[in-house]
Enzyme design. Structure first.
Site, PDB file in Angstrom:
ATOM      1  N   HIS A 231       0.825  -1.206   0.000  1.00 44.84           N
ATOM      2  CA  HIS A 231       0.000   0.000   0.000  1.00 44.84           C
ATOM      3  C   HIS A 231       0.863   1.261   0.000  1.00 44.84           C
ATOM      4  CE1 HIS A 231       0.661  -0.937   4.293  1.00 44.84           C
ATOM      5  NE2 HIS A 231       0.427   0.342   4.566  1.00 44.84           N
TER       6      HIS A 231
ATOM      7  N   HIS B  55       0.761   5.356   1.055  1.00 46.52           N
ATOM      8  CA  HIS B  55       0.121   6.409   1.832  1.00 46.52           C
ATOM      9  C   HIS B  55       0.236   7.690   1.009  1.00 46.52           C
ATOM     10  CE1 HIS B  55       0.044   4.346   5.827  1.00 46.52           C
ATOM     11  NE2 HIS B  55       1.023   3.653   5.254  1.00 46.52           N
TER      12      HIS B  55
END
Length: 143
Positions: free
Chosen positions: A104, A106
């Protein structure tokens, strides 16, 4: 010995809609949603639909699609939040600070003179996250 992907991680559960999220973008390769412990208003996560622990084990085509989604979402976040800049963070392995083992990014809007808050602690109000998500969704649509 390399670690294996755990399909029961929290981000995989969000992908399967087992845990609610304030989504801002999705396509056939990735989804983006509000971080529930934001370091700044508008803090968004972008994850691949493909099960990847981190950047190091992701397929090249997964990375390509994920970076394209992250760019689009970052443009929407910057516009929606009227931010001065964007911080993009991505961690690989526990030693690097990764705590959820699903790849992932951010995306954190930044404002001159405003430090980031801690990423641990209180969860944000879901109504506030939904309001911000709506602004980001609208900005992404206009790209």
């Amino acid at each position: 010995m390399p670690e294996t992907y755990n399909p029961n991680n929290i981000l995989a559960k969000i992908l399967r809609d087992e845990i609610p999220s304030a989504r801002v973008y999705e396509d056939q390769h990735a989804i983006a949603f509000m971080d529930v412990m934001p370091q700044a208003p508008g803090h968004t996560l972008v994850i691949p639909r493909d099960p990847s622990r981190d950047l190091l084990d992701a397929k090249p085509e997964t990375l390509s699609a994920l970076v394209q989604a992250a760019q689009k979402v970052a443009q929407g976040v910057k516009k929606a939040m009227n931010a001065d800049g964007i911080t993009l963070m991505q961690f690989n392995g526990a030693a690097a600070g990764q705590t959820i083992f699903h790849l992932h990014f951010h995306i954190i809007p930044r404002f001159e003179g405003t430090p980031l808050k801690s990423h641990a602690g209180d969860m944000a109000d879901m109504r506030e996250l939904e309001d911000i998500a709506a602004r980001i969704r609208e900005a992404v649509k206009k790209l």
